[in-house]
Scaffold this motif. Sequence first.
Motif: not given
Length: 204
Positions: A2-3, A5-8, A171, A88-89, A86
Motif C-alpha cells: 500500500f502507499t 493514501l486513504i481512498q475512502t 481520514t 485503501e485498496r 480508513n
Amino acid sequence: MFTGLIQTLGTVVNVVQQPGGGALLTICLPEVWPDLTLGESMAVNGVCLTVIDIDVRDGRRITFELMVETLKRTTFLMMSAGTVVNVERALSVGDRLGGHILSGHVDEVATVIDKNPVQGATLFTFRATKARLSEIIPQGSVAIDGISLTVVETGDDFFTVSILPYTLAHTNLAYREIGDGVHLETDMFGKMVRLYVEAYLTRR
C-alpha cells in the motif's frame, strides 16, 4: 503493498468474535466498488486484510476474517458499530506512489497523547515504545491507521506529526481524541537499517 493514501472512509458494521479465537469484521463503504473481488487485499486502518465476503444485497458491505495474531496487535476488538475506518485498496503495478511503501503489517498500537492546532494544521503527538521509536526519525515516514505521514519531532517516548486540514477532513484522524489507540507501522527501510546495525554491533 500500500502507499498510505486513504481512498475512502468506511464504517464498522460489527466485529463478531469466532469460537476459534479470531473474529469477522464487516464494514460498509460509502459506495459500491464494482471491480472489488473476493480474495482481494485491502488495508483497513492500515491493516492488510483479505475480503472474504461481499454482501449480495448491499455491495457496500464487505467482510474480513481477523486472525488471533491480528487481534493482538490491533484495536479491532475495541471497535463498535459506526466506528470510522480508513480504507485503501492494494497497489497495482504502475500506480503512483503518493505516500510511502507500506506492508499493512502493524507494528504496535500507539496512543494519542496530545493534539493542538498549530499554524493552520493540527499537531498530533503519539506515545510509542522505544523499540518503535528507534525506527522513527524526524522528516522520516510513518503510518498511523494506514495514513502516510511525515514525522516532525521525536522524543524519549513520543513522536509528532502535523496534519493538514485536507488530511484531517478525509481520514479518521478527524475523530481521534487523546487516549485513543492507533495502528502504527514504521518505515520498512528504517526497520532494515536497525536490523543491519544491530547485527553489525553484535558481531563486533
